[in-house]
Design a protein around this motif. Structure first.
Motif, mmCIF file in Angstrom:
data_model
loop_
_atom_site.group_PDB
_atom_site.id
_atom_site.type_symbol
_atom_site.label_atom_id
_atom_site.label_comp_id
_atom_site.label_asym_id
_atom_site.label_seq_id
_atom_site.Cartn_x
_atom_site.Cartn_y
_atom_site.Cartn_z
ATOM 1 N N ASN A 1 4.578 5.913 4.203
ATOM 2 C CA ASN A 1 4.425 7.361 4.447
ATOM 3 C C ASN A 1 5.662 8.169 4.045
ATOM 4 O O ASN A 1 6.058 9.109 4.739
ATOM 5 N N ALA B 1 7.819 9.454 0.137
ATOM 6 C CA ALA B 1 7.589 9.589 -1.305
ATOM 7 C C ALA B 1 8.855 10.065 -2.002
ATOM 8 O O ALA B 1 9.746 10.643 -1.380
ATOM 9 N N SER C 1 10.076 12.807 -4.638
ATOM 10 C CA SER C 1 9.552 14.087 -5.121
ATOM 11 C C SER C 1 10.485 14.640 -6.193
ATOM 12 O O SER C 1 11.685 14.794 -5.966
ATOM 13 N N ASP D 1 4.187 7.899 -4.244
ATOM 14 C CA ASP D 1 3.993 7.144 -3.006
ATOM 15 C C ASP D 1 4.334 5.693 -3.349
ATOM 16 O O ASP D 1 3.518 4.949 -3.895
ATOM 17 N N TYR E 1 1.395 10.745 -8.240
ATOM 18 C CA TYR E 1 0.703 12.015 -8.450
ATOM 19 C C TYR E 1 1.573 12.814 -9.406
ATOM 20 O O TYR E 1 2.779 12.954 -9.173
ATOM 21 N N TYR F 1 1.693 13.970 8.796
ATOM 22 C CA TYR F 1 2.092 12.739 8.107
ATOM 23 C C TYR F 1 3.594 12.560 8.015
ATOM 24 O O TYR F 1 4.070 11.477 7.702
ATOM 25 N N SER G 1 5.760 13.802 5.836
ATOM 26 C CA SER G 1 6.364 13.923 4.506
ATOM 27 C C SER G 1 5.712 15.119 3.833
ATOM 28 O O SER G 1 4.518 15.091 3.514
ATOM 29 N N LEU H 1 3.991 14.317 0.506
ATOM 30 C CA LEU H 1 2.679 13.665 0.624
ATOM 31 C C LEU H 1 1.642 14.642 1.152
ATOM 32 O O LEU H 1 0.496 14.656 0.697
ATOM 33 N N GLU H 2 2.044 15.486 2.106
ATOM 34 C CA GLU H 2 1.084 16.446 2.658
ATOM 35 C C GLU H 2 0.621 17.415 1.567
ATOM 36 O O GLU H 2 -0.532 17.831 1.523
ATOM 37 N N PHE I 1 -1.827 15.618 -0.645
ATOM 38 C CA PHE I 1 -3.111 15.467 0.056
ATOM 39 C C PHE I 1 -3.930 16.745 -0.089
ATOM 40 O O PHE I 1 -5.150 16.695 -0.188
#
Ligand code: 2AM
Ligand code: CA
Length: 265
Positions: free
Chosen positions: A100, A102, A104, A120, A127, A186, A188, A191-192, A195
């Motif tokens: 959980n 990443a 960036s 991730d 992504y 989450y 992060s 990640l959010e 998502f």
């Protein structure tokens, strides 16, 4: 400017950095605190940021770098080409859960997001997007973001914003939490944000994030038609800390109008 080459280098370096992080799971982490007891940093946050900086400086000596751990440049503007780097977004998760989190990486030109990568590491899911060329999860194209009403939406936000805090009147968040189908947290921001891009959550709200937390995610979400602003509905400047409100089109407008309008953000 050869953006294809920059994109390809960014992907290569993110993959290499991910491999280094995976190898670190077998070693002992050196954990320190920054601004407070829960603001954590490890030797890996620093090593990974330095890894990116050495690669960028070698190949693109005229590019500027804004990194969370402070090994980059001190910038007063986003003029030129700027790399915004969070070597580990979700450091608390990295330390406690080994998942959980990443990497960036955003690349901006004169303040405009051109490339965004969020990796991730544990799931080996990259992504990525470059402006005007679509967004992808590994090699698979992500589909444009569809609209969703509040009552059918899952909203990512941290529970601390719904309890008394010194940033906002927490009572203002309660109707949104009540009316949404569900909430998730989450830990992060990167990640959010992906998502939201991948349609797994419909909106993400945070009261305070830094440019490196959101730079890459903004490119990916906007490439898919999503909206990224602060909680007042204004564009981010990617130079200072701000609140964040990323959401599907339509949902962004209705949350701003019906829930956030009276807020002191
Ligand atoms: P980090 O792990 O890179 O520090 C956790 O809810 C999210 O907010 C993470 O993306 C985390 O990034 C970020 N975050 C945590 N503390 C922060 C702070 N003091 N300022 C800005 N962002 C923060
Ligand atoms: Ca970080």
């Amino acid at each position: 400017m050869n953006w294809e080459q920059i994109y390809s280098h960014a992907k290569e370096w993110v993959n290499d950095a991910g491999a280094k992080i995976r190898l670190s799971f077998d070693k002992t982490l050196n954990i320190q605190t920054k601004s407070n007891a829960n603001d954590l940093v490890t030797n890996m946050d620093k090593e990974i940021e330095q890894f990116f900086i050495s690669k960028i400086r070698e190949v693109y000596p005229d590019h500027k770098i804004m990194g969370e751990e402070g090994f980059g440049d001190t910038l007063g503007s986003l003029d030129g080409i700027v790399w915004l780097i969070d070597p580990i977004d979700g450091t608390m998760n990295f330390i406690h859960q080994q998942r959980n989190f990443a990497i960036s990486l955003g690349v901006y030109e004169n303040g405009v997001g051109k490339i965004g990568l969020i990796y991730d590491v544990v799931h080996d899911e990259l992504y990525h997007a470059s402006r005007g060329n679509g967004a992808y999860l590994n090699d698979k194209p992500l589909v444009p973001i569809k609209e969703t009403p509040v009552k059918e939406s899952i909203i990512a936000l941290n529970a601390t914003w719904v309890m008394e805090n010194h940033r906002i009147d927490h009572n203002l968040m309660i109707p949104l939490v009540r009316d949404a189908r569900g909430t998730r947290s989450y830990g992060s921001a990167a990640l959010e944000m992906v998502f939201v891009a991948a349609g797994r959550v419909d909106a993400y709200l945070s009261m305070r994030l830094s440019p490196w937390d959101v730079a890459a995610g903004a490119v990916i979400i906007e490439e898919l038609g999503g909206i990224v602003t602060n909680l007042r509905g204004e564009h981010l400047n990617f130079l200072s800390q701000d609140s964040l409100f990323a959401a599907k089109p339509g949902l962004h407008q209705s949350i701003l109008k019906d829930y956030l309008k009276e807020g002191k953000w």
